[in-house]
Design an enzyme around this catalytic site. Structure first.
Site, PDB file in Angstrom:
ATOM      1  N   ARG A 186      -1.108  -8.545  13.440  1.00 36.53           N
ATOM      2  CA  ARG A 186      -1.646  -7.497  12.548  1.00 36.53           C
ATOM      3  C   ARG A 186      -2.426  -8.129  11.402  1.00 36.53           C
ATOM      4  NH1 ARG A 186       3.421  -4.596  10.841  1.00 36.53           N
ATOM      5  NH2 ARG A 186       2.069  -3.178   9.683  1.00 36.53           N
ATOM      6  N   ARG A 222     -10.233   1.671   8.517  1.00 35.97           N
ATOM      7  CA  ARG A 222     -10.013   0.269   8.843  1.00 35.97           C
ATOM      8  C   ARG A 222     -11.241  -0.342   9.501  1.00 35.97           C
ATOM      9  NH1 ARG A 222      -3.965   1.111   9.028  1.00 35.97           N
ATOM     10  NH2 ARG A 222      -2.965  -0.890   9.299  1.00 35.97           N
ATOM     11  N   LYS A 243       0.820  -1.223   0.000  1.00 36.26           N
ATOM     12  CA  LYS A 243       0.000   0.000   0.000  1.00 36.26           C
ATOM     13  C   LYS A 243       0.852   1.271   0.000  1.00 36.26           C
ATOM     14  CE  LYS A 243      -2.251  -0.243   3.916  1.00 36.26           C
ATOM     15  NZ  LYS A 243      -1.780  -1.449   4.579  1.00 36.26           N
ATOM     16  N   ARG A 298      11.306  -6.010   5.441  1.00 37.14           N
ATOM     17  CA  ARG A 298      11.082  -4.618   5.041  1.00 37.14           C
ATOM     18  C   ARG A 298      11.970  -3.668   5.854  1.00 37.14           C
ATOM     19  NH1 ARG A 298       5.084  -2.309   4.816  1.00 37.14           N
ATOM     20  NH2 ARG A 298       4.895  -3.083   6.942  1.00 37.14           N
ATOM     21  N   ARG A 343      10.610  -1.369  11.336  1.00 40.69           N
ATOM     22  CA  ARG A 343       9.491  -1.016  12.222  1.00 40.69           C
ATOM     23  C   ARG A 343       9.359  -2.031  13.359  1.00 40.69           C
ATOM     24  NH1 ARG A 343       4.367   0.191   8.437  1.00 40.69           N
ATOM     25  NH2 ARG A 343       3.378  -0.685  10.282  1.00 40.69           N
TER      26      ARG A 343
HETATM   27  P1  AMP Z   1       0.165   0.825   9.198  1.00 41.95           P
HETATM   28  O1  AMP Z   1       1.401   1.670   9.030  1.00 41.95           O
HETATM   29  O2  AMP Z   1      -0.954   1.252   8.285  1.00 41.95           O
HETATM   30  O3  AMP Z   1       0.463  -0.648   9.107  1.00 41.95           O
HETATM   31  O4  AMP Z   1      -0.364   1.097  10.689  1.00 41.95           O
HETATM   32  C1  AMP Z   1       0.430   0.779  11.840  1.00 41.95           C
HETATM   33  C2  AMP Z   1      -0.442   0.683  13.068  1.00 41.95           C
HETATM   34  O5  AMP Z   1      -1.075   1.951  13.328  1.00 41.95           O
HETATM   35  C3  AMP Z   1      -1.592  -0.312  12.965  1.00 41.95           C
HETATM   36  O6  AMP Z   1      -1.183  -1.638  13.281  1.00 41.95           O
HETATM   37  C4  AMP Z   1      -2.574   0.265  13.997  1.00 41.95           C
HETATM   38  O7  AMP Z   1      -2.169  -0.039  15.315  1.00 41.95           O
HETATM   39  C5  AMP Z   1      -2.411   1.764  13.811  1.00 41.95           C
HETATM   40  N1  AMP Z   1      -3.352   2.305  12.776  1.00 41.95           N
HETATM   41  C6  AMP Z   1      -3.038   2.858  11.578  1.00 41.95           C
HETATM   42  N2  AMP Z   1      -4.128   3.266  10.914  1.00 41.95           N
HETATM   43  C7  AMP Z   1      -5.190   2.958  11.704  1.00 41.95           C
HETATM   44  C8  AMP Z   1      -6.599   3.086  11.577  1.00 41.95           C
HETATM   45  N3  AMP Z   1      -7.154   3.626  10.490  1.00 41.95           N
HETATM   46  N4  AMP Z   1      -7.374   2.634  12.610  1.00 41.95           N
HETATM   47  C9  AMP Z   1      -6.837   2.108  13.717  1.00 41.95           C
HETATM   48  N5  AMP Z   1      -5.527   1.920  13.889  1.00 41.95           N
HETATM   49  C10 AMP Z   1      -4.685   2.342  12.914  1.00 41.95           C
END
Ligand code: AMP
Length: 208
Positions: free
Chosen positions: A164, A88, A13, A127, A153
């Site tokens: 996740r 989400r 993404k 990654r 990360r």
């Molecule tokens: P990502 O970088 O999109 O994988 O997001 C990393 C983490 O941030 C996720 O595992 C969630 O804990 C939190 N997070 C990011 N976007 C959202 C969202 N829209 N709703 C809830 N938690 C989020």
């Protein structure tokens, strides 16, 4: 262009969002990046979000909804955006729908990038991100240049990635039918090189 990219952790993404944003001259709005920045700055919001993020769980809706409402009203988002990692949950999707209506804007597409689960863990574990540029690399398939300042990360460790992925599967079970019902959902195969995936994305967006 106003679109949402949906995909599991490490589905590509972020990589694709960056390419699309450059192409359409719109900002990439990634709640994950915004939350990581808040966490690094130790703001109140960042501290609240940190324990959820580290466990691979979703940050509560009210936190991310507030964040995105402020961000989408920024001047740079007036002519479009690529949302990466938001919404989400159905509650987030509904809040987004209401906000766009208030702003007199309409979503063009929701694209799901599909990658088999067994490939995702390997992608996340391998990654790395260049701290200075935000560029994303894979140690084997898209190796970073020698001068990159690499970060892994904390939530890309194998045990957190598995959590996740479970969170993602629960989320899509409700979110995808929501957008399918609105006739906005498009799907693409996310296995291939980054440029192959970009081509697929542009093709489905043209066809709508
Ligand atoms: P990502 O970088 O999109 O994988 O997001 C990393 C983490 O941030 C996720 O595992 C969630 O804990 C939190 N997070 C990011 N976007 C959202 C969202 N829209 N709703 C809830 N938690 C989020």
């Amino acid at each position: 262009m106003r679109m949402i990219l949906v995909g599991a952790p490490a589905s590509g993404k972020g990589t694709q969002a960056k390419v699309l944003c450059e192409r359409f001259s719109v900002p990439q709005i990634a709640t994950g990046d915004m939350l990581r920045a808040a966490k690094a700055e130790r703001t109140e919001l960042g501290l609240k979000a940190a324990s959820y993020m580290d466990a691979g769980e979703l940050v509560p809706d009210e936190v991310v909804i507030g964040l995105i409402e402020r961000r989408l009203q920024g001047a740079d988002a007036a002519n479009g955006f690529v949302l990466d990692g938001y919404p989400r949950t159905v509650a987030q999707a509904e809040a987004l729908g209401e906000l766009l209506e208030r702003l007199g804007q309409r979503l063009d597409a929701v694209v799901q990038i599909e990658v088999p689960r067994e490939m995702l863990v390997e992608r996340a574990v391998q990654r790395r991100t260049d701290k200075r540029t935000g560029q994303i690399y894979h140690l084997k398939y898209n190796p970073p240049p020698p001068d990159a300042e690499l970060e892994h990360r904390v939530d890309d460790r194998e045990e957190t990635v598995v959590a996740r992925l479970e969170t993602y599967e629960k989320m899509t079970a409700a979110l995808l039918p929501y957008y399918e019902g609105k006739g906005l959902l498009l799907r693409i195969d996310g296995v291939g090189t980054p440029s192959e995936i970009t081509e697929r994305l542009l093709r489905v967006l043209r066809k709508g």
